[in-house]
Scaffold this active site. Sequence first.
Site, PDB file in Angstrom:
ATOM      1  N   SER A  66       0.793  -1.244   0.000  1.00 46.33           N
ATOM      2  CA  SER A  66       0.000   0.000   0.000  1.00 46.33           C
ATOM      3  C   SER A  66       0.817   1.282   0.000  1.00 46.33           C
ATOM      4  O   SER A  66       0.235   2.373  -0.027  1.00 46.33           O
ATOM      5  CB  SER A  66      -0.958   0.009   1.198  1.00 46.33           C
ATOM      6  OG  SER A  66      -2.035  -0.866   0.956  1.00 46.33           O
ATOM      7  N   LYS A  69      -0.141   3.721  -2.606  1.00 48.48           N
ATOM      8  CA  LYS A  69      -1.200   4.732  -2.474  1.00 48.48           C
ATOM      9  C   LYS A  69      -0.651   6.152  -2.354  1.00 48.48           C
ATOM     10  O   LYS A  69      -1.403   7.116  -2.525  1.00 48.48           O
ATOM     11  CB  LYS A  69      -2.105   4.403  -1.283  1.00 48.48           C
ATOM     12  CG  LYS A  69      -2.921   3.132  -1.467  1.00 48.48           C
ATOM     13  CD  LYS A  69      -3.909   2.937  -0.325  1.00 48.48           C
ATOM     14  CE  LYS A  69      -4.761   1.696  -0.516  1.00 48.48           C
ATOM     15  NZ  LYS A  69      -4.177   0.497   0.103  1.00 48.48           N
ATOM     16  N   SER A 121      -5.754   3.443   4.711  1.00 49.77           N
ATOM     17  CA  SER A 121      -5.279   2.585   3.618  1.00 49.77           C
ATOM     18  C   SER A 121      -6.436   1.833   2.971  1.00 49.77           C
ATOM     19  O   SER A 121      -6.313   0.657   2.601  1.00 49.77           O
ATOM     20  CB  SER A 121      -4.203   1.600   4.104  1.00 49.77           C
ATOM     21  OG  SER A 121      -3.411   1.167   3.017  1.00 49.77           O
ATOM     22  N   LYS A 229       3.160   6.487   5.548  1.00 53.98           N
ATOM     23  CA  LYS A 229       2.271   5.454   5.013  1.00 53.98           C
ATOM     24  C   LYS A 229       2.719   4.051   5.393  1.00 53.98           C
ATOM     25  O   LYS A 229       3.901   3.742   5.368  1.00 53.98           O
ATOM     26  CB  LYS A 229       2.216   5.575   3.475  1.00 53.98           C
ATOM     27  CG  LYS A 229       1.196   4.642   2.806  1.00 53.98           C
ATOM     28  CD  LYS A 229      -0.206   5.139   2.990  1.00 53.98           C
ATOM     29  CE  LYS A 229      -1.254   4.097   2.617  1.00 53.98           C
ATOM     30  NZ  LYS A 229      -1.413   3.009   3.594  1.00 53.98           N
TER      31      LYS A 229
END
Length: 276
Positions: A66, A69, A121, A229
């Site tokens: 992820s 993203k 997320s 993140k």
Amino acid sequence: KQTGNFMRNFLKIFVLLLSPILAFAYNDAKVFQKIEKDLDSIIVKDLNKKQLIFQKDANQKIRPASLTKIMTSIIAIESGKMDSIVTITAEMKKVEPTIMNFKVGEKFYLRDLVNAAMIKSANDAANAIAIYLGNGSKQKFVTMMNTKAKKLGMKNTNFENPCGFDAPNHKSTASDLLKLTEYSIKNSTFNNIVKKESYSFKAINTKRSYFAHTSNKLLPKEKYMIGVKTGYTSKAGPCLIARAKDGKKDILLVMLNSQNRWANTKLALDTVLDKR
């Protein structure tokens, strides 16, 4: 005279080659030797000094999960459409968890989807961003992601989806992800999103409430942590990009497939920031 010039140039090159090691000398080398055994790849940079502190296999192609993203979100932020309204379709919902579990037909501001994608997320949020900005085509958005990656000099990166799902050619490197994050944190909107512990919003038409809580376990606990993140898939393993600021130090860390990512990240940042 020629010999003297040669020696001076040789010394310049030698010092340049040693610079990451020299930058690392003010830290406890044993700490990073311990951490590197528990992960596939890591890169740590002092942003203020523009110096690499430590790296291991930073150019190895690995699944980014992820962390993908970040690219999805920065494209959305730069689109100038953050106040545009996105209507959720059945295709947008066709993703694996983690999800917000939107209902088909619900309407949201694009900015709410970006917050959900970055903070929780949420894959349905990231998928909705891609389909909306790709004018109905997720593949068109993926092309935009790869075009942006090339512009940023991410030479060893190829995206196949906006969420970070494992795919044969969905790969990046710690070094490339560092470049992407360094670029993204120049954007104040991006920074305001990634430092949030939680975010609440409502569907415009149904007024149904949604709540996104950070997937970054260190963000609520450590005052120096200001993003960025998390990522995880079964094949990518636990991944994290963390940014910490304390006094004049501004540190960015990218860690890929670290089984003890929270303990390792805290140990690395505490060491660099002299918090131990």
